[in-house]
Design an enzyme around this catalytic site. Structure first.
Site, PDB file in Angstrom:
ATOM      1  CB  SER A 111      -0.958  -0.051   1.182  1.00 33.08           C
ATOM      2  OG  SER A 111      -1.969   0.923   1.075  1.00 33.08           O
ATOM      3  CG  ASP A 232      -6.770  -2.469  -3.927  1.00 30.24           C
ATOM      4  OD1 ASP A 232      -5.835  -3.147  -3.482  1.00 30.24           O
ATOM      5  OD2 ASP A 232      -7.072  -1.341  -3.481  1.00 30.24           O
ATOM      6  CG  HIS A 289      -5.925  -2.025  -0.036  1.00 32.91           C
ATOM      7  ND1 HIS A 289      -5.004  -1.825  -1.053  1.00 32.91           N
ATOM      8  CD2 HIS A 289      -5.410  -1.389   1.061  1.00 32.91           C
ATOM      9  CE1 HIS A 289      -3.998  -1.107  -0.605  1.00 32.91           C
ATOM     10  NE2 HIS A 289      -4.215  -0.832   0.681  1.00 32.91           N
TER      11      HIS A 289
END
Length: 308
Positions: A111, A232, A289
């Site tokens: 991330s 995601d 995600h």
């Protein structure tokens, strides 16, 4: 140069994975010595090093004896600190691990941590980073959901996505990590003028004295692995995780990786890395995600083969 980048899904990987495993076995038999490069992992926003335990465990299970470093800094709310501060802080740890590794290291960022890792790479001259893995990272910026801005003052939280640039691209706004990679396709002139992080990393339009050094550092990577997917739900657009982004002036059209100015004009050496077939892009559907770093199929397909 005709691009060699190919988007791959998990189902494309088993044959290549098996071939690589066979090659590793043969190499072991001939050398009688097996060793893996150290791995450094940088966590994401609103997270800490402990969130990367699952990824660490998969690495040491697949490659016993691997020295894996999880960096315990900029955790939770501190992860919203200015990106340059994080690059320098994480970079010092990366440098220390790198200096103790004769054969180089691998660097993984998840991330926001993937963009921090990119900044570390481009800031370290004469580094010995072999594989750089950006796992679902806003590598080309973010222009998406503002619902997680609850840590910001109320006047910012009340701004629409198309309005938040008016705060993010100010001196005060640039103290916040998300603002450092907020890439508003409708306000590119303001982005280039007011954003003090991502345009500097990208080079090109943002002329700066470090552009040549940043490019040399990035191009000296052994390989670049970019992983993302359409489900995601956080990175927006999700293609940002693969060095693609919205076209200027809209948030519908995606400019593919090999069609961006950054790639075509080779601002940071990405095109050169691709030309030597060391750019590996994976598109994996069905992964949300927060699940990337614990997904065994993603690890087996897209990460493990490159951590030798």
């Amino acid at each position: 140069i005709f691009p060699t980048t190919v988007a791959q899904s998990v189902r494309d990987c088993p044959e290549r994975h098996n071939m690589l495993s066979f090659a590793l076995v043969v190499s072991f038999l001939f050398s009688a010595v097996s060793a893996y490069k150290p791995v450094v992992i940088i966590h994401g926003i609103f997270d800490d090093y402990k969130s990367m335990f699952d990824l660490r465990d998969m690495i040491v299970t697949a490659h016993p004896g691997t020295n894996v470093t999880l960096i315990d800094m900029y955790s939770d709310i501190d992860s919203t600190e200015n990106m340059w501060n994080q690059v320098h802080g994480f970079g010092e740890v990366v440098r220390k691990v790198m200096n103790e590794a004769d054969d180089g290291i691998h660097l993984i960022g998840f991330s926001q941590g993937g963009l921090v890792a990119r900044g570390v790479v481009q800031s370290l001259s004469n580094h010995s980073i072999d594989t750089f893995v950006a796992l679902s990272s806003p590598i080309m910026g973010q222009f998406g959901d503002t619902s997680f801005f609850d840590f910001l003052p109320s006047f910012v939280r009340n701004l629409l996505r198309e309005e938040v640039f008016s705060f993010f691209y100010t001196k005060i706004g640039q103290d916040i990590s998300v603002a450092n990679y907020w890439n508003d396709p409708y306000h590119q002139s303001e982005y280039l003028k007011g954003n003090t992080f991502l345009p500097i990393l990208n080079g090109g339009h943002s002329l700066n004295s470090l552009a040549a050094e940043n490019k040399t550092a990035f191009e000296s990577l052994g390989r670049v692995v970019l992983i993302g997917g359409p489900d995601d739900g956080v990175i927006s657009p999700w293609q940002s995780s693969q060095f693609a982004f919205y076209a200027e002036g809209n948030n519908k059209t995606i400019v593919a990786t090999n069609e961006t100015e950054l790639y075509r004009d080779d601002w940071i050496g990405l095109k050169a890395i691709d030309a030597r077939r060391d750019l590996h892009i994976y598109t994996v559907p069905g992964v949300q995600h927060t699940h990337w770093h614990g997904n065994k199929a993603v690890f087996d397909c897209c990460i493990e083969p490159w951590l030798t």
